[in-house]
Structure formats: structure tokens, C-alpha cells
Scaffold this motif. Structure first.
Motif, mmCIF file in Angstrom:
data_model
loop_
_atom_site.group_PDB
_atom_site.id
_atom_site.type_symbol
_atom_site.label_atom_id
_atom_site.label_comp_id
_atom_site.label_asym_id
_atom_site.label_seq_id
_atom_site.Cartn_x
_atom_site.Cartn_y
_atom_site.Cartn_z
ATOM 1 N N ALA A 72 0.866 -1.188 0.000
ATOM 2 C CA ALA A 72 0.000 0.000 0.000
ATOM 3 C C ALA A 72 0.896 1.230 0.000
ATOM 4 C CB ALA A 72 -0.973 0.034 1.155
ATOM 5 N N VAL A 73 0.766 2.027 -1.049
ATOM 6 C CA VAL A 73 1.824 2.989 -1.355
ATOM 7 C C VAL A 73 1.478 4.448 -1.080
ATOM 8 C CG1 VAL A 73 2.834 1.483 -3.085
ATOM 9 C CG2 VAL A 73 1.077 3.118 -3.777
ATOM 10 N N GLY A 74 0.181 4.799 -0.989
ATOM 11 C CA GLY A 74 -0.152 6.208 -0.829
ATOM 12 C C GLY A 74 0.355 6.995 -2.021
ATOM 13 N N THR A 75 1.207 7.975 -1.730
ATOM 14 C CA THR A 75 1.841 8.738 -2.809
ATOM 15 C C THR A 75 3.340 8.453 -2.923
ATOM 16 O OG1 THR A 75 2.323 10.608 -1.338
ATOM 17 C CG2 THR A 75 0.193 10.635 -2.502
ATOM 18 N N GLY A 76 3.834 7.516 -2.117
ATOM 19 C CA GLY A 76 5.254 7.187 -2.148
ATOM 20 C C GLY A 76 6.137 8.159 -1.397
ATOM 21 N N LEU A 77 5.539 9.037 -0.594
ATOM 22 C CA LEU A 77 6.307 10.095 0.068
ATOM 23 C C LEU A 77 7.389 9.548 0.993
ATOM 24 C CD1 LEU A 77 5.242 13.439 1.543
ATOM 25 C CD2 LEU A 77 6.171 11.760 3.135
ATOM 26 N N PHE A 78 7.067 8.546 1.796
ATOM 27 C CA PHE A 78 8.046 8.065 2.778
ATOM 28 C C PHE A 78 9.260 7.441 2.097
ATOM 29 C CE2 PHE A 78 3.967 7.761 5.189
ATOM 30 C CZ PHE A 78 4.246 8.804 6.063
ATOM 31 N N LEU A 79 9.033 6.678 1.035
ATOM 32 C CA LEU A 79 10.146 6.106 0.287
ATOM 33 C C LEU A 79 10.969 7.196 -0.380
ATOM 34 C CD1 LEU A 79 8.317 3.101 -1.399
ATOM 35 C CD2 LEU A 79 9.921 2.992 0.513
ATOM 36 N N ASP A 80 10.301 8.228 -0.840
ATOM 37 C CA ASP A 80 10.976 9.347 -1.505
ATOM 38 C C ASP A 80 11.898 10.074 -0.541
ATOM 39 O OD1 ASP A 80 11.517 11.196 -3.568
ATOM 40 O OD2 ASP A 80 9.905 12.502 -2.895
ATOM 41 N N ARG A 81 11.450 10.221 0.702
ATOM 42 C CA ARG A 81 12.202 10.997 1.687
ATOM 43 C C ARG A 81 13.209 10.187 2.491
ATOM 44 N NH1 ARG A 81 7.969 15.298 4.501
ATOM 45 N NH2 ARG A 81 7.399 16.400 2.563
ATOM 46 N N ALA A 82 13.123 8.861 2.414
ATOM 47 C CA ALA A 82 13.940 8.036 3.304
ATOM 48 C C ALA A 82 15.427 8.075 2.975
ATOM 49 C CB ALA A 82 13.449 6.595 3.281
ATOM 50 N N GLY A 83 15.759 8.370 1.723
ATOM 51 C CA GLY A 83 17.170 8.460 1.358
ATOM 52 C C GLY A 83 17.844 7.118 1.157
ATOM 53 N N THR A 84 17.065 6.079 0.892
ATOM 54 C CA THR A 84 17.606 4.740 0.683
ATOM 55 C C THR A 84 17.734 4.453 -0.802
ATOM 56 O OG1 THR A 84 16.625 3.926 2.736
ATOM 57 C CG2 THR A 84 17.186 2.275 1.093
ATOM 58 N N ALA A 85 18.807 3.770 -1.178
ATOM 59 C CA ALA A 85 18.963 3.299 -2.553
ATOM 60 C C ALA A 85 18.485 1.854 -2.607
ATOM 61 C CB ALA A 85 20.420 3.397 -2.981
ATOM 62 N N PHE A 86 17.749 1.493 -3.647
ATOM 63 C CA PHE A 86 17.143 0.176 -3.729
ATOM 64 C C PHE A 86 17.764 -0.661 -4.841
ATOM 65 C CE2 PHE A 86 13.846 2.972 -2.000
ATOM 66 C CZ PHE A 86 13.502 2.287 -0.850
ATOM 67 N N ASP A 87 18.036 -1.923 -4.509
ATOM 68 C CA ASP A 87 18.362 -2.901 -5.540
ATOM 69 C C ASP A 87 17.083 -3.401 -6.191
ATOM 70 O OD1 ASP A 87 21.079 -2.770 -4.898
ATOM 71 O OD2 ASP A 87 20.850 -4.273 -3.326
ATOM 72 N N ARG A 88 16.032 -3.492 -5.376
ATOM 73 C CA ARG A 88 14.719 -3.897 -5.875
ATOM 74 C C ARG A 88 13.646 -3.218 -5.043
ATOM 75 N NH1 ARG A 88 11.515 -9.634 -5.613
ATOM 76 N NH2 ARG A 88 12.361 -9.556 -3.512
ATOM 77 N N LEU A 89 12.695 -2.600 -5.707
ATOM 78 C CA LEU A 89 11.576 -1.947 -5.039
ATOM 79 C C LEU A 89 10.295 -2.362 -5.747
ATOM 80 C CD1 LEU A 89 10.312 0.087 -3.052
ATOM 81 C CD2 LEU A 89 10.769 1.882 -4.749
ATOM 82 N N VAL A 90 9.385 -2.967 -4.993
ATOM 83 C CA VAL A 90 8.091 -3.367 -5.533
ATOM 84 C C VAL A 90 7.005 -2.593 -4.793
ATOM 85 C CG1 VAL A 90 6.445 -5.259 -5.862
ATOM 86 C CG2 VAL A 90 8.891 -5.654 -6.207
ATOM 87 N N LEU A 91 6.122 -1.973 -5.559
ATOM 88 C CA LEU A 91 4.993 -1.217 -5.025
ATOM 89 C C LEU A 91 3.727 -2.033 -5.226
ATOM 90 C CD1 LEU A 91 5.806 2.251 -6.643
ATOM 91 C CD2 LEU A 91 6.637 1.335 -4.463
ATOM 92 N N LEU A 92 3.004 -2.261 -4.131
ATOM 93 C CA LEU A 92 1.793 -3.074 -4.187
ATOM 94 C C LEU A 92 0.625 -2.269 -3.649
ATOM 95 C CD1 LEU A 92 1.514 -6.792 -3.152
ATOM 96 C CD2 LEU A 92 -0.191 -5.148 -2.377
ATOM 97 N N ASP A 93 -0.480 -2.238 -4.397
ATOM 98 C CA ASP A 93 -1.660 -1.510 -3.931
ATOM 99 C C ASP A 93 -2.880 -2.015 -4.681
ATOM 100 O OD1 ASP A 93 -1.747 1.467 -2.300
ATOM 101 O OD2 ASP A 93 -3.554 0.831 -3.331
ATOM 102 N N ASN A 118 -5.207 0.104 -5.480
ATOM 103 C CA ASN A 118 -5.657 1.275 -6.212
ATOM 104 C C ASN A 118 -4.649 1.649 -7.304
ATOM 105 O OD1 ASN A 118 -5.884 4.270 -6.757
ATOM 106 N ND2 ASN A 118 -7.669 4.009 -5.443
ATOM 107 N N THR A 119 -5.096 1.612 -8.542
ATOM 108 C CA THR A 119 -4.174 1.882 -9.654
ATOM 109 C C THR A 119 -3.692 3.333 -9.659
ATOM 110 O OG1 THR A 119 -6.052 2.326 -11.125
ATOM 111 C CG2 THR A 119 -5.175 0.097 -11.111
ATOM 112 N N HIS A 120 -4.518 4.266 -9.184
ATOM 113 C CA HIS A 120 -4.101 5.674 -9.148
ATOM 114 C C HIS A 120 -2.917 5.858 -8.197
ATOM 115 C CE1 HIS A 120 -7.657 6.415 -11.449
ATOM 116 N NE2 HIS A 120 -8.480 6.169 -10.449
ATOM 117 N N CYS A 121 -2.985 5.213 -7.039
ATOM 118 C CA CYS A 121 -1.873 5.295 -6.089
ATOM 119 C C CYS A 121 -0.603 4.711 -6.691
ATOM 120 C CB CYS A 121 -2.225 4.560 -4.793
ATOM 121 S SG CYS A 121 -3.517 5.345 -3.802
ATOM 122 N N LEU A 122 -0.744 3.611 -7.389
ATOM 123 C CA LEU A 122 0.424 2.992 -8.014
ATOM 124 C C LEU A 122 1.045 3.918 -9.055
ATOM 125 C CD1 LEU A 122 -0.804 -0.695 -8.466
ATOM 126 C CD2 LEU A 122 1.032 0.096 -6.950
#
Length: 212
Positions: free
Chosen positions: A55-76, A78-82
Motif C-alpha cells: 500500500a503505497v499512498g503517494t510514495g512520500l516516505f520512500l521518496d524521503r527516506a534516502g535509501t537506494a534500492f536494488d529492488r523496489l516493488v509497489l503493491l496496492d 488502487n491503480t491511481h496510487c500505483l
């Protein structure tokens, strides 16, 4: 399914355009009394480079966390949130999956090292025990010693201020929230039934949790 549909129907392209201001800018601080920076800190402590955002919302927390990802999967569900989150996090090349967390997740995905479940449980219908069936669905996607973390807004055993009471009334009447019986004790008990190591803390009306 009607209750699930009501809970996420509010997340349209129009509402998502001001979601960050309304929720992360105003409601978190003044109604729920848990500043957005507190939840961002939770992400920074527990995020891994191999992460599932359930459940992704707008992705704000991931955007602000400052982490680099080898793999990131977004699950929701609601297609608009995705779509909104995928655009915001495009630099990480996320993979998007549409799914209902209350149903078994038939996803062919290798295990994740971290899974977040943020601002989801207070929207789901049913008792806390019924909501936490989502853990049964997420655990098969977690690697050994992976961390599941997140936050939820409590409705039982808390002392809401005026703005919070007003939002609770509107959101629960419309089915956006289903949290009138959600207590810290019920959440903690449910997490302890699923995980060996659990930490839960309350900030304002928000429960922050991490479990392995």
C-alpha cells in the motif's frame, strides 16, 4: 468487498494531488499528533535495499527516506496510487503490482528483506484480528529475519482532539476509515501472534511498529 472499495475509492488523481498537503502536512501534525518526520524516521531505521511497499499512498516516505534500492516493488489495490507513486519513485525503477491485501497474494516474487504496511490497517474493514490476516498473506513474501514495519491510526483507547474527532466522524461514516475498535493492545497482540520480536510505540493517535 464493498467495504474495501469504499476505503480506497477516495484515492483519485484529484485527491492524490493534494494528499501530501492534507495528510502529511496537516493531519499528521495537528489531528493525529504524529509528525510525518516521525514516520520517515521509522522508514530510515528499517528499510532495506530489497523492499516491498504494501500500500503505497503517494510514495512520500520512500521518496524521503534516502535509501537506494536494488529492488523496489509497489503493491496496492488502487491503480491511481500505483501510478502516482511510480512516477515519484521512477529513479528507483519500481515494479508495480495491483492486489488486495485481504486476499492471498498470488505473486511470483523472491523474498523481500523489508516490508512496510503504513497507514493501511485503519482503512481495512473488520476487527484488528480480522485485519491482520494481511500478515498471513505478506509473510510468505518475507525472507528469513526480514522486517515488517509501519504505522496505523488508532481509534480505541485514545484521546482525539477536536480536529481528530471531526475527521474520525467523517472518515468512518464514509468508510474511508474503519478504526473505531482499533486499539494498541489489539495491534500488539496480533503482531505477537505472527512474529517473534515485536516493537510497538504510540505517538499521538498513531501506533508505530516493527516486527521480525
Amino acid at each position: 468487498m464493498d467495504a474495501v472499495a469504499k476505503a480506497h475509492a477516495i484515492y483519485t488523481p484529484a485527491s492524490l494531488s493534494f494528499y501530501d498537503l492534507a495528510v502529511h502536512g496537516l493531519s499528521n501534525r495537528f489531528a493525529w499528533r504524529c509528525p510525518t518526520s516521525t514516520i520517515t524516521d521509522l522508514y530510515q531505521r528499517h528499510l532495506s535495499a530489497n523492499h516491498l511497499e504494501a500500500a503505497v499512498g503517494t510514495g512520500l516516505f520512500l521518496d524521503r527516506a534516502g535509501t537506494a534500492f536494488d529492488r523496489l516493488v509497489l503493491l496496492d489495490i488502487n491503480t491511481h496510487c500505483l501510478r502516482v507513486s511510480a512516477r515519484r519513485l521512477a529513479r528507483f525503477e519500481p515494479e508495480c503490482r495491483e492486489a488486495n491485501l485481504l486476499e492471498p497474494l498470488k505473486l511470483d516474487l523472491a523474498p523481500f528483506s523489508s516490508v512496510s504496511l503504513t497507514y493501511v490497517l485503519h482503512c481495512l474493514p473488520g476487527s484488528m484480528a480480522e485485519k491482520l490476516v494481511v500478515l498471513d498473506h505478506l509473510k510468505p513474501l518475507m525472507a528469513q529475519d526480514a522486517c515488517l514495519f509501519g504505522a496505523t491510526i488508532l481509534g480505541d483507547g485514545v484521546r482525539p482532539n477536536g480536529p481528530a474527532r471531526a475527521l474520525f466522524k467523517v472518515y468512518n461514516e464514509r468508510g474511508v476509515f474503519n478504526n473505531t475498535e482499533d486499539s494498541l493492545a489489539a495491534l500488539t497482540d496480533g503482531l505477537n501472534r505472527h512474529f517473534a520480536r515485536v516493537k510497538v510505540e504510540q505517538r499521538g493517535l498513531v501506533a508505530l511498529f516493527a516486527a521480525r
